[in-house]
Design a protein around this motif. Structure first.
Motif, PDB file in Angstrom:
ATOM      1  N   VAL A  18       0.411  -1.662 -11.461  1.00  0.00           N
ATOM      2  CA  VAL A  18       0.102  -2.638 -10.420  1.00  0.00           C
ATOM      3  C   VAL A  18       1.397  -2.986  -9.701  1.00  0.00           C
ATOM      4  O   VAL A  18       2.299  -3.600 -10.280  1.00  0.00           O
ATOM      5  CB  VAL A  18      -0.538  -3.909 -11.026  1.00  0.00           C
ATOM      6  CG1 VAL A  18      -0.634  -5.011  -9.979  1.00  0.00           C
ATOM      7  CG2 VAL A  18      -1.924  -3.588 -11.591  1.00  0.00           C
ATOM      8  N   LEU A  19       1.483  -2.544  -8.445  1.00  0.00           N
ATOM      9  CA  LEU A  19       2.618  -2.921  -7.604  1.00  0.00           C
ATOM     10  C   LEU A  19       2.065  -3.894  -6.577  1.00  0.00           C
ATOM     11  O   LEU A  19       1.093  -3.569  -5.873  1.00  0.00           O
ATOM     12  CB  LEU A  19       3.185  -1.687  -6.876  1.00  0.00           C
ATOM     13  CG  LEU A  19       4.085  -0.746  -7.664  1.00  0.00           C
ATOM     14  CD1 LEU A  19       3.330  -0.048  -8.776  1.00  0.00           C
ATOM     15  CD2 LEU A  19       4.690   0.297  -6.720  1.00  0.00           C
ATOM     16  N   ARG A  20       2.626  -5.067  -6.497  1.00  0.00           N
ATOM     17  CA  ARG A  20       2.156  -6.048  -5.523  1.00  0.00           C
ATOM     18  C   ARG A  20       3.254  -7.059  -5.256  1.00  0.00           C
ATOM     19  O   ARG A  20       4.253  -7.130  -5.970  1.00  0.00           O
ATOM     20  CB  ARG A  20       0.879  -6.734  -6.026  1.00  0.00           C
ATOM     21  CG  ARG A  20       1.078  -7.536  -7.289  1.00  0.00           C
ATOM     22  CD  ARG A  20      -0.246  -8.124  -7.771  1.00  0.00           C
ATOM     23  NE  ARG A  20      -0.099  -8.753  -9.066  1.00  0.00           N
ATOM     24  CZ  ARG A  20      -1.115  -9.028  -9.883  1.00  0.00           C
ATOM     25  NH1 ARG A  20      -2.339  -8.729  -9.537  1.00  0.00           N
ATOM     26  NH2 ARG A  20      -0.900  -9.612 -11.044  1.00  0.00           N
ATOM     27  N   GLY A  21       3.055  -7.862  -4.213  1.00  0.00           N
ATOM     28  CA  GLY A  21       4.094  -8.788  -3.778  1.00  0.00           C
ATOM     29  C   GLY A  21       4.389  -9.856  -4.823  1.00  0.00           C
ATOM     30  O   GLY A  21       3.538 -10.209  -5.639  1.00  0.00           O
ATOM     31  N   ALA A  59       0.842  -1.206   0.000  1.00  0.00           N
ATOM     32  CA  ALA A  59       0.000   0.000   0.000  1.00  0.00           C
ATOM     33  C   ALA A  59       0.879   1.258   0.000  1.00  0.00           C
ATOM     34  O   ALA A  59       0.619   2.212  -0.740  1.00  0.00           O
ATOM     35  CB  ALA A  59      -0.909  -0.005   1.228  1.00  0.00           C
ATOM     36  N   LEU A  60       1.927   1.226   0.806  1.00  0.00           N
ATOM     37  CA  LEU A  60       2.809   2.390   0.935  1.00  0.00           C
ATOM     38  C   LEU A  60       3.481   2.720  -0.405  1.00  0.00           C
ATOM     39  O   LEU A  60       3.545   3.887  -0.821  1.00  0.00           O
ATOM     40  CB  LEU A  60       3.869   2.091   2.000  1.00  0.00           C
ATOM     41  CG  LEU A  60       4.869   3.177   2.318  1.00  0.00           C
ATOM     42  CD1 LEU A  60       4.161   4.360   2.984  1.00  0.00           C
ATOM     43  CD2 LEU A  60       5.970   2.642   3.253  1.00  0.00           C
ATOM     44  N   PHE A  61       3.977   1.701  -1.091  1.00  0.00           N
ATOM     45  CA  PHE A  61       4.641   1.935  -2.375  1.00  0.00           C
ATOM     46  C   PHE A  61       3.638   2.481  -3.399  1.00  0.00           C
ATOM     47  O   PHE A  61       3.935   3.407  -4.147  1.00  0.00           O
ATOM     48  CB  PHE A  61       5.287   0.643  -2.897  1.00  0.00           C
ATOM     49  CG  PHE A  61       6.589   0.277  -2.213  1.00  0.00           C
ATOM     50  CD1 PHE A  61       6.978   0.906  -1.039  1.00  0.00           C
ATOM     51  CD2 PHE A  61       7.428  -0.698  -2.744  1.00  0.00           C
ATOM     52  CE1 PHE A  61       8.172   0.571  -0.406  1.00  0.00           C
ATOM     53  CE2 PHE A  61       8.635  -1.036  -2.120  1.00  0.00           C
ATOM     54  CZ  PHE A  61       8.993  -0.398  -0.945  1.00  0.00           C
ATOM     55  N   CYS A  62       2.442   1.880  -3.437  1.00  0.00           N
ATOM     56  CA  CYS A  62       1.422   2.343  -4.396  1.00  0.00           C
ATOM     57  C   CYS A  62       1.050   3.789  -4.098  1.00  0.00           C
ATOM     58  O   CYS A  62       0.926   4.618  -5.006  1.00  0.00           O
ATOM     59  CB  CYS A  62       0.171   1.465  -4.304  1.00  0.00           C
ATOM     60  SG  CYS A  62       0.441  -0.207  -4.903  1.00  0.00           S
ATOM     61  N   TRP A  63       0.878   4.082  -2.829  1.00  0.00           N
ATOM     62  CA  TRP A  63       0.497   5.430  -2.386  1.00  0.00           C
ATOM     63  C   TRP A  63       1.596   6.436  -2.745  1.00  0.00           C
ATOM     64  O   TRP A  63       1.329   7.487  -3.339  1.00  0.00           O
ATOM     65  CB  TRP A  63       0.260   5.385  -0.873  1.00  0.00           C
ATOM     66  CG  TRP A  63       0.045   6.699  -0.201  1.00  0.00           C
ATOM     67  CD1 TRP A  63      -1.137   7.377  -0.090  1.00  0.00           C
ATOM     68  CD2 TRP A  63       1.031   7.486   0.489  1.00  0.00           C
ATOM     69  NE1 TRP A  63      -0.947   8.532   0.624  1.00  0.00           N
ATOM     70  CE2 TRP A  63       0.368   8.633   0.989  1.00  0.00           C
ATOM     71  CE3 TRP A  63       2.400   7.337   0.732  1.00  0.00           C
ATOM     72  CZ2 TRP A  63       1.033   9.619   1.712  1.00  0.00           C
ATOM     73  CZ3 TRP A  63       3.059   8.324   1.449  1.00  0.00           C
ATOM     74  CH2 TRP A  63       2.379   9.441   1.932  1.00  0.00           C
ATOM     75  N   ALA A  64       2.830   6.095  -2.404  1.00  0.00           N
ATOM     76  CA  ALA A  64       3.946   7.030  -2.622  1.00  0.00           C
ATOM     77  C   ALA A  64       4.142   7.277  -4.118  1.00  0.00           C
ATOM     78  O   ALA A  64       4.395   8.404  -4.552  1.00  0.00           O
ATOM     79  CB  ALA A  64       5.231   6.484  -2.000  1.00  0.00           C
TER      80      ALA A  64
END
Ligand code: GLU
Length: 565
Positions: free
Chosen positions: A221-224, A26-31
């Motif tokens: 899309v950034l995800r694990g 969430a932090l990476f997507c938000w930033a």
């Protein structure tokens, strides 16, 4: 989509608490969205009806809000979120009609087809493939009769009988272009005719995620990395799907984030707390008995028999208390209870798989920054490929220095808010001494939950102070005049100090020492022993003021009586 405004999304399944891996995503997507003047979408993926709950969804929203990770489009919470772009609702369970519209067209055009195998039949097919040493891969049978299948689907629909709808996967390899990992080719083995709509009428994760990412305009899309194997399915769907007007679906930019590991090399997981409790609770018959009583026999037996089963958090925490076990922090709530500050947690999490690649003036790596810095400097290109290690000591060190650097009033505010949630008793015990307590605590803790330790002496009854034998010998009996004599001499001066606050107390100590020609230590240490039982405590003025005048005098009198030669 080079010119499209950046739109990212965090899409948690509300099946439990928000855990630290999810926060990092969430932090990476938000930033990334913030740094590019884009939008950050929060979508609740509740298509697994059995495992999802509204409570969990709400908990996730609250955790994100507490961390300072606000979303632009999504469920509303205290002024955060909303549907400004008219792309909601944001709970997938409320979007079933949307998925059905796409599915109907896919069925019409033959991109999707109904399938009627029972669970047993599928299991037999899987076993047969295993026997041939092949990976099971569901494919439409060669003798499939489209007309007959659709007729059976209608019949079952009308009769309320179950069936699934599958995607007719083009039998060709799929290439996933990942910004972090490069191009990855998946052969047909990885891409069988997967299910789009389950027998309960809900879409599968794969189907809903592709439809929603497209309709919500998601560009990145950034995800694990644990989702990497899902991506060829998503890409294949994107290639196959079009909007009603014929516009094709787009494929967003993918960035799969490195996994997070514990320092012992195991993958950090939601199960870690359960595993820790298992090790202790199932160690022998007596611990099993204790655990079964607490958990309830039926639930305990099922849990013991199935390693993958997890007890609910409240039971894990209750067992941890019984077995004096410190559970590893995994969920946001765990870190909040321990007393980590949100910006510190975000700062530390940002370093798991990313770094700004900058140096401090002294040449060391720049690793402490605030949220504004993160938004400004976060870049997908700097996301690493290799697994990251969760270093709890480093996080604690970050937290300690952030606490120490706070303005005292700010720290008192943060500590008060923490106490209101986790230790209301401390607020009552300290009463109007809270500010003094906070000042004594601030330089001495790594996390807020350690707040009782530095002021423990002020939280006990005067008669409960235990005078440490070594300290008594050293500080009260030795020297000429002895500590005891100095203490007796100073007692009445202290009784006259008014108001009984740190500064006047320290002035009185100073004046007394000057008048008697004594070093400060000569009275400071005997006072500490009398008031706290030992020789280590916060500043003398703070220590005495925290205990209060009547308490200090009672403790000194008791010490003079009980520690005399
Ligand atoms: N609902 C999925 C999860 O919680 C989201 C995966 C994704 O980001 O596509 O793991």
């Amino acid at each position: 989509m080079p010119d499209a405004p950046v739109i990212t999304r965090f899409a948690p399944s509300p099946t439990g608490h928000l855990h630290i891996g999810g926060v990092r995503t969430a932090l990476f997507c938000w930033a990334f969205a913030r740094g590019h003047g884009g939008r950050f979408v929060l979508r609740i993926e509740d298509t697994d009806q059995k495992r999802s709950s509204e409570d969990a969804a709400r908990g996730i929203l609250e955790d994100l809000a507490w961390l300072g990770i606000g979303w632009d489009d999504g469920p509303e919470l205290g002024g955060i979120g909303g549907d400004a772009r008219g792309i909601g609702p944001y709970y997938q369970a409320q979007r079933l009609e949307i998925y059905q519209r796409f599915l109907d067209r896919m069925l019409e055009t033959g991109l999707a087809y109904p399938a009627f195998e029972t669970g047993d039949e599928l299991a037999a097919m899987r076993a047969a493939a295993q026997g041939r040493k092949e990976t099971f891969c569901y494919r439409r049978r060669a003798d499939y009769d489209r007309g007959a299948a659709l007729a059976e689907m209608r019949r079952r629909e009308a009769a309320g009988e179950p069936f699934v709808v599958r995607f007719r996967m083009p039998g060709e390899p799929v290439r996933v272009a990942d910004t972090v990992l490069g191009d990855i080719d998946f052969d047909e083995q990885h891409t069988d005719d997967f299910v789009l709509r389950k027998a309960d009428g809900y879409p599968t994760y794969h189907f809903a995620v592709v439809i929603d990412d497209e309709l919500m305009g998601v560009t990145h899309v950034l995800r694990g990395q644990e989702h990497l194997n899902n991506t060829p399915r998503h890409v294949a769907l994107q290639h196959a799907l079009t909007h009603e007007d014929g516009t094709p679906f787009r494929t967003p930019v993918y960035a799969h984030l490195p996994l997070i590991f514990n320092s012992d090399g195991s993958k950090m997981s939601k199960r870690d707390k359960d595993k820790a409790v298992r090790r202790v609770a199932l160690a022998d018959d007596s611990s099993k008995g204790v655990a079964a009583d607490l958990v309830g026999r039926g639930e305990f037996d099922a849990w013991q028999a199935d390693k993958t089963r997890q007890l609910p958090p409240e039971k894990l925490h209750a067992l941890a208390v019984v077995f004096s076990l410190e559970l590893p922090e995994i969920d946001v709530e765990d870190f909040r209870r321990s007393g980590y500050l949100p910006p510190v947690l975000c700062n530390y999490l940002a370093l798991l798989g990313w770094n700004p690649g900058m140096k401090n003036a002294d040449g060391t790596d720049l690793d402490r920054f605030d949220m504004a810095f993160l938004c400004e400097h976060f870049a997908i290109e700097r996301i690493g490929k290799s697994n990251s290690k969760f270093d709890r000591d480093k996080l604690a060190a970050f937290n300690q220095s952030a606490i120490a650097a706070m303005a005292p009033g700010d720290f008192a505010g943060v500590l008060r808010a923490w106490c209101e949630r986790y230790d209301a008793g401390l607020l009552t015990e300290l009463g109007d001494r809270f500010g003094l307590g906070a000042a004594a605590i601030q330089p001495r803790v790594k996390t807020l939950s350690q707040c009782r330790e530095p002021i423990a002496f002020a939280l006990i009854a005067d008669e409960a102070v235990v005078f440490d034998e070594q300290a008594v010998k050293k500080a009260l009996h030795k020297g000429e005049p002895s500590g005891l004599a100095v203490l007796a001499d100073f007692r009445d001066t202290l009784a006259g100090v008014d108001p009984f606050e740190p500064a006047p107390i320290e002035e009185a100590v100073k004046a007394f020492c000057e008048g008697r020609g004594l070093g400060m230590g000569k009275i400071a240490q005997p006072l500490r022993v009398a008031v706290t039982g030992g020789t280590v405590s916060p500043g003398l003025g703070d220590t005495l003021a925290l205990v209060g005048k009547s308490g200090v005098l009672a403790r000194i009198d008791r010490c003079l009586r009980e520690c005399a030669g």
